[in-house]
Structure formats: structure tokens, C-alpha cells
Design a protein around this motif. Structure first.
Motif, PDB file in Angstrom:
ATOM      1  N   HIS A  56      -4.231  -8.617 -13.032  1.00 47.90           N
ATOM      2  CA  HIS A  56      -3.143  -8.022 -13.717  1.00 47.90           C
ATOM      3  C   HIS A  56      -2.463  -7.349 -11.409  1.00 47.90           C
ATOM      4  N   THR A 119      -2.578 -13.383 -18.518  1.00 47.34           N
ATOM      5  CA  THR A 119      -1.804 -13.623 -20.044  1.00 47.34           C
ATOM      6  C   THR A 119      -2.042 -12.770 -20.668  1.00 47.34           C
ATOM      7  N   GLU A 120      -1.590 -12.501 -21.730  1.00 50.51           N
ATOM      8  CA  GLU A 120      -2.226 -11.855 -22.928  1.00 50.51           C
ATOM      9  C   GLU A 120      -1.322 -12.691 -24.225  1.00 50.51           C
ATOM     10  N   ARG A 125      -6.461 -15.749 -24.369  1.00 49.33           N
ATOM     11  CA  ARG A 125      -7.774 -15.294 -23.647  1.00 49.33           C
ATOM     12  C   ARG A 125      -9.293 -16.893 -24.302  1.00 49.33           C
TER      13      ARG A 125
END
Length: 233
Positions: A56, A119-120, A125
């Protein structure tokens, strides 16, 4: 010696190992200071993973800024290794030819991991997870090939014996980490223990990879491995 004159290549191997180390340490200390991860020793406590420490904000930006060029440098190191190994006595040509392909593949997966870190989404992932897994796998195979050839060839003087012994020791530690990763969670149940073990083995594996590039830089310096820019090896 691979070349009598030209530009020394040992700083390339040194930077290839140093950049990920610096990136990880900066991300960890910044994340601790910002309250993103707990303040502990991840090599012992397993309180956080490398990915979480650099996931982050500013730590993520700085981590990726250093990790992505490091991936290119590491690929270049693997591409140079066959010429160096031929210069110190060679080895099976088939094994040497695999090193550039392994190095490029490892570099690509390290770029994939770094690019999608922070990233999400499940797809992202997946790319992060398998990016780092394949990077570790390809790098480990390259380490085994290089270490085996060094152990066979670098035995003429005490310095060379120490170099060879150091690399073989590093490679022997990686399977032990893999066994610890698999077996220790069986002795202590609970998701927290499993996460801690995974984190600890990840940090130690990263440290071994860094040490490998440092030892390789030491070997290249000791054998005076050089390249002639524009004139071939």
C-alpha cells in the motif's frame, strides 16, 4: 579467465541482489512507520509477508520502482552466466543453454508480481501469487545449475573453494525451507501459525536469493569476469 580486458561484470550481479534487498527493507520500515504492518522481526516472528509490507501507499511505489529494474538486472546476470561458466571450465552445454531461458522467465514473472502488487481482485491476486511462485522456482533451478558447475570447477585456490562452498550451502538451505514450510504447520494447528510459517520461509528464501547474487558477484570479481563492450566477450 573469461576475458583479459574489458568492463568488470561483478557490479551487475551485486546490484541484481542489492536492489530487491533495499526495496524490501525500505518498504518494511515505511510500512511499520505508517502503521500498515506490526513492528517485529519477520525472519523470526513471521508477523508480515514481503508482499504485505509493500502492498500500500508510498512503500508500494518505492518497492516497485526498485524491484522492476532489479528483475531486468537479474535476467542479464543469468544471461551472462553461461559465458562465465565456459570460461572457468565449462560444463554440459545443454545445462548452460538453459540458464538464459530460466533467467528471462524468472525476470518476467518477477515483473508480473511487482506490476500487480497492490491491486485488488481475484485475477490480480492470482497473477501476484503465481508470479512470485514461478520466480522463486525458476531462480532456484538456475541457482542449482550454477552452484553445481562452480562446485565442480572452482577448486584451484582457497578463495575459489570458499566461493563454491558458499553457493552449495545456500542451495542446500532452500529444500530445508520447503520442508519447514510443509511440515511445521502440521505440528502447530491454526491459520495464524500457518501464515507465520509461510511468512518466515518467504523472508528467508528471499534472503538466500539475495546472498546468492552477492556470492556470485564475489565469484565474478575473483575470476576477473569481464565483457568487452562492442567487441564481444
Amino acid at each position: 579467465m573469461p576475458a583479459a580486458a574489458g568492463r568488470s561484470l561483478w557490479p551487475l550481479a551485486l546490484l541484481a541482489g542489492a536492489l530487491p534487498l533495499v526495496a524490501t527493507l525500505i518498504a518494511l520500515r515505511l510500512s511499520v512507520a505508517l502503521g500498515l504492518v506490526p513492528d517485529c522481526n519477520p525472519f523470526i516472528d513471521g508477523c508480515t509477508s514481503i508482499s504485505r509490507a509493500a502492498r500500500h501507499g508510498l512503500p508500494n511505489i518505492l518497492f516497485r520502482a526498485l524491484l522492476l529494474p532489479a528483475a531486468v538486472l537479474q535476467a542479464l546476470v543469468w544471461m551472462a552466466c553461461p559465458q562465465w561458466l565456459r570460461g572457468i571450465g565449462g560444463g554440459p552445454e545443454r545445462a548452460l543453454r538453459t540458464l538464459p531461458a530460466l533467467g528471462i522467465a524468472a525476470g518476467v514473472f518477477l515483473v508480473l508480481y511487482g506490476s500487480f502488487l497492490g491491486t485488488e481482485g481475484e485475477g490480480y491476486r492470482w497473477m501476484r501469487r503465481y508470479g512470485i511462485a514461478f520466480y522463486f522456482g525458476f531462480t532456484c533451478i538456475g541457482m542449482l545449475i550454477v552452484s553445481d558447475q562452480m562446485h565442480r570447477r572452482l577448486h584451484g585456490v582457497p578463495l575459489q573453494r570458499r566461493i563454491s562452498r558458499s553457493l552449495v550451502t545456500l542451495c542446500a538451505l532452500l529444500p530445508l525451507l520447503g520442508l519447514a514450510h510443509l511440515l511445521l504447520p502440521l505440528a502447530w494447528s491454526g491459520p495464524d501459525v500457518k501464515d507465520a510459517v509461510e511468512n518466515i520461509t518467504e523472508w528467508w528464501a528471499g534472503a538466500i536469493f539475495t546472498a546468492f547474487f552477492f556470492v556470485l558477484a564475489w565469484a565474478w570479481r575473483g575470476t576477473r569476469f569481464r565483457v568487452r563492450i562492442g567487441g564481444g566477450e
